[in-house]
Design a protein around this motif. Structure first.
Motif, PDB file in Angstrom:
ATOM      1  N   ASP A 166       0.776  -0.862   0.117  1.00  0.00           N
ATOM      2  CA  ASP A 166      -0.503  -0.208   0.733  1.00  0.00           C
ATOM      3  C   ASP A 166       1.159   1.615  -0.055  1.00  0.00           C
ATOM      4  OD1 ASP A 166      -2.564  -1.815  -0.123  1.00  0.00           O
ATOM      5  OD2 ASP A 166      -2.661  -1.147   2.572  1.00  0.00           O
ATOM      6  N   GLU A 167       2.167   1.480   0.567  1.00  0.00           N
ATOM      7  CA  GLU A 167       2.909   2.263   1.045  1.00  0.00           C
ATOM      8  C   GLU A 167       3.967   2.896  -0.461  1.00  0.00           C
ATOM      9  OE1 GLU A 167       6.623   4.197   2.952  1.00  0.00           O
ATOM     10  OE2 GLU A 167       5.997   2.179   3.616  1.00  0.00           O
ATOM     11  N   HIS A 168       3.388   1.785  -1.023  1.00  0.00           N
ATOM     12  CA  HIS A 168       4.571   1.461  -2.343  1.00  0.00           C
ATOM     13  C   HIS A 168       3.486   2.489  -3.258  1.00  0.00           C
ATOM     14  CE1 HIS A 168       7.753  -1.530  -1.175  1.00  0.00           C
ATOM     15  NE2 HIS A 168       7.946  -0.346  -0.563  1.00  0.00           N
ATOM     16  N   ALA A 169       2.411   1.383  -3.666  1.00  0.00           N
ATOM     17  CA  ALA A 169       1.449   2.336  -4.144  1.00  0.00           C
ATOM     18  C   ALA A 169       0.610   3.403  -4.493  1.00  0.00           C
ATOM     19  CB  ALA A 169      -0.100   1.761  -4.008  1.00  0.00           C
ATOM     20  N   ASP A 170       0.801   4.176  -3.172  1.00  0.00           N
ATOM     21  CA  ASP A 170       0.866   6.026  -2.254  1.00  0.00           C
ATOM     22  C   ASP A 170       1.809   5.877  -3.247  1.00  0.00           C
ATOM     23  OD1 ASP A 170      -1.492   5.391  -1.387  1.00  0.00           O
ATOM     24  OD2 ASP A 170      -0.789   5.419   0.958  1.00  0.00           O
ATOM     25  N   GLU A 171       2.933   5.771  -3.299  1.00  0.00           N
ATOM     26  CA  GLU A 171       3.599   6.693  -3.674  1.00  0.00           C
ATOM     27  C   GLU A 171       4.416   6.782  -5.132  1.00  0.00           C
ATOM     28  OE1 GLU A 171       7.281   4.411  -2.372  1.00  0.00           O
ATOM     29  OE2 GLU A 171       8.060   5.742  -0.053  1.00  0.00           O
ATOM     30  N   LEU A 172       3.972   5.135  -6.034  1.00  0.00           N
ATOM     31  CA  LEU A 172       3.658   6.098  -7.475  1.00  0.00           C
ATOM     32  C   LEU A 172       2.493   6.488  -7.277  1.00  0.00           C
ATOM     33  CD1 LEU A 172       4.586   4.868 -10.322  1.00  0.00           C
ATOM     34  CD2 LEU A 172       3.177   2.710  -9.725  1.00  0.00           C
ATOM     35  N   LYS A 173       1.462   6.537  -6.446  1.00  0.00           N
ATOM     36  CA  LYS A 173       0.518   7.218  -6.997  1.00  0.00           C
ATOM     37  C   LYS A 173       0.749   8.442  -7.329  1.00  0.00           C
ATOM     38  CE  LYS A 173      -4.362   8.788  -6.534  1.00  0.00           C
ATOM     39  NZ  LYS A 173      -3.550  10.430  -6.450  1.00  0.00           N
ATOM     40  N   ASP A 174       1.134   9.340  -6.069  1.00  0.00           N
ATOM     41  CA  ASP A 174       2.062  10.521  -5.841  1.00  0.00           C
ATOM     42  C   ASP A 174       3.094  11.044  -7.223  1.00  0.00           C
ATOM     43  OD1 ASP A 174       0.434  11.021  -3.837  1.00  0.00           O
ATOM     44  OD2 ASP A 174       2.224  10.664  -2.509  1.00  0.00           O
ATOM     45  N   PHE A 175       4.104  10.113  -7.518  1.00  0.00           N
ATOM     46  CA  PHE A 175       5.027   9.694  -8.702  1.00  0.00           C
ATOM     47  C   PHE A 175       4.332  10.223 -10.161  1.00  0.00           C
ATOM     48  CE2 PHE A 175       7.308   8.878 -11.953  1.00  0.00           C
ATOM     49  CZ  PHE A 175       8.976   9.272 -12.181  1.00  0.00           C
ATOM     50  N   GLU A 176       3.665   9.864 -10.164  1.00  0.00           N
ATOM     51  CA  GLU A 176       2.267  10.198 -11.430  1.00  0.00           C
ATOM     52  C   GLU A 176       1.492  11.104 -11.548  1.00  0.00           C
ATOM     53  OE1 GLU A 176       0.064   5.899 -10.998  1.00  0.00           O
ATOM     54  OE2 GLU A 176       1.720   4.753 -11.998  1.00  0.00           O
ATOM     55  N   ASP A 177       0.873  11.292 -10.478  1.00  0.00           N
ATOM     56  CA  ASP A 177       0.455  12.650 -10.586  1.00  0.00           C
ATOM     57  C   ASP A 177       1.519  13.984 -10.399  1.00  0.00           C
ATOM     58  OD1 ASP A 177      -1.980  11.094  -9.987  1.00  0.00           O
ATOM     59  OD2 ASP A 177      -2.524  11.830  -7.761  1.00  0.00           O
ATOM     60  N   ASN A 178       2.903  13.841 -10.201  1.00  0.00           N
ATOM     61  CA  ASN A 178       3.443  14.873 -10.127  1.00  0.00           C
ATOM     62  C   ASN A 178       4.030  14.810 -11.650  1.00  0.00           C
ATOM     63  OD1 ASN A 178       7.011  15.563 -10.249  1.00  0.00           O
ATOM     64  ND2 ASN A 178       5.418  16.578  -8.939  1.00  0.00           N
ATOM     65  N   ARG A 179       4.079  13.584 -11.996  1.00  0.00           N
ATOM     66  CA  ARG A 179       5.044  13.514 -13.893  1.00  0.00           C
ATOM     67  C   ARG A 179       3.240  14.381 -14.493  1.00  0.00           C
ATOM     68  NH1 ARG A 179       4.477   9.079 -17.607  1.00  0.00           N
ATOM     69  NH2 ARG A 179       5.928   8.883 -18.789  1.00  0.00           N
ATOM     70  N   ARG A 180       2.432  13.704 -13.962  1.00  0.00           N
ATOM     71  CA  ARG A 180       1.050  14.304 -15.328  1.00  0.00           C
ATOM     72  C   ARG A 180       0.746  15.503 -14.634  1.00  0.00           C
ATOM     73  NH1 ARG A 180      -1.882  10.116 -14.202  1.00  0.00           N
ATOM     74  NH2 ARG A 180      -2.239  10.583 -12.113  1.00  0.00           N
ATOM     75  N   LEU A 181       1.841  16.715 -14.251  1.00  0.00           N
ATOM     76  CA  LEU A 181       1.281  17.893 -14.167  1.00  0.00           C
ATOM     77  C   LEU A 181       2.616  18.478 -13.873  1.00  0.00           C
ATOM     78  CD1 LEU A 181       0.400  20.614 -12.062  1.00  0.00           C
ATOM     79  CD2 LEU A 181       1.598  19.721 -10.808  1.00  0.00           C
ATOM     80  N   VAL A 182       3.478  18.421 -14.405  1.00  0.00           N
ATOM     81  CA  VAL A 182       5.586  18.208 -14.679  1.00  0.00           C
ATOM     82  C   VAL A 182       4.905  18.423 -16.764  1.00  0.00           C
ATOM     83  CG1 VAL A 182       7.239  17.632 -15.532  1.00  0.00           C
ATOM     84  CG2 VAL A 182       6.534  18.165 -12.787  1.00  0.00           C
ATOM     85  N   LYS A 183       4.677  17.519 -17.300  1.00  0.00           N
ATOM     86  CA  LYS A 183       4.097  17.247 -18.122  1.00  0.00           C
ATOM     87  C   LYS A 183       2.947  18.382 -19.351  1.00  0.00           C
ATOM     88  CE  LYS A 183       4.705  12.497 -19.825  1.00  0.00           C
ATOM     89  NZ  LYS A 183       4.277  11.131 -20.652  1.00  0.00           N
ATOM     90  N   GLN A 184       2.237  19.487 -18.486  1.00  0.00           N
ATOM     91  CA  GLN A 184       1.225  19.816 -18.421  1.00  0.00           C
ATOM     92  C   GLN A 184       1.971  21.400 -18.721  1.00  0.00           C
ATOM     93  OE1 GLN A 184      -1.612  19.013 -15.631  1.00  0.00           O
ATOM     94  NE2 GLN A 184      -2.928  17.938 -17.056  1.00  0.00           N
ATOM     95  N   THR A 185       2.628  21.139 -17.431  1.00  0.00           N
ATOM     96  CA  THR A 185       3.234  22.642 -17.020  1.00  0.00           C
ATOM     97  C   THR A 185       4.463  23.457 -18.448  1.00  0.00           C
ATOM     98  OG1 THR A 185       2.630  21.768 -14.639  1.00  0.00           O
ATOM     99  CG2 THR A 185       5.393  23.381 -16.063  1.00  0.00           C
ATOM    100  N   ILE A 186       5.265  22.156 -18.675  1.00  0.00           N
ATOM    101  CA  ILE A 186       5.718  22.136 -19.616  1.00  0.00           C
ATOM    102  C   ILE A 186       5.385  22.369 -20.977  1.00  0.00           C
ATOM    103  CG2 ILE A 186       7.852  20.322 -21.060  1.00  0.00           C
ATOM    104  CD1 ILE A 186       8.695  21.918 -18.061  1.00  0.00           C
TER     105      ILE A 186
END
Length: 123
Positions: free
Chosen positions: A95-115
């Motif tokens: 569960d902890e790793h799943a949460d970390e991966l979700k946070d990373f994926e959310d960050n990646r989506r936001l970074v792509k939109q920003t760029i």
């Protein structure tokens, strides 16, 4: 975090062979013209650098790979490469790793939109 206003619009500048400064979080701003003293419409940027930019480490940037390099560089300001590898390798095995991966994926989506927004700006 620094926030700086400019009369002219910005997007990115090459700092050296290994770094670019990205001007993120663009907002409309009123800027005082130093020569005339009058207020004019301009732009404000906020970032980790004193000029309102955000320094990213990127190498070998060209017109064909700029988006990918800037996305990777901006992600690297939040997650170093070892952390990225660990998060991706762990996947969702706990569960902890799943949460970390979700946070990373959310960050990646936001970074792509920003760029994408940064690269679409007309100067």
């Amino acid at each position: 975090m620094y926030k700086v206003s400019y009369i002219e619009r910005k997007n990115f500048v090459k700092f050296d062979d290994n770094h670019y400064v990205l001007y993120l979080n663009e907002e409309q701003a009123e800027v005082k013209n130093e020569e005339t003293g009058e207020a004019v419409q301009g732009f404000a940027y906020s970032g980790s650098e004193p000029d309102g930019g955000t320094m990213v480490e990127v190498k070998g940037v060209n017109d064909g790979n700029r988006r990918d390099k800037f996305v990777a560089g901006l992600i690297g300001t939040e997650y170093d490469i070892d952390r990225q590898i660990a998060i991706l390798a762990n996947g969702r095995d706990t569960d902890e790793h799943a949460d970390e991966l979700k946070d990373f994926e959310d960050n990646r989506r936001l970074v792509k939109q920003t760029i994408d927004e940064l690269l679409a700006r007309r100067l």
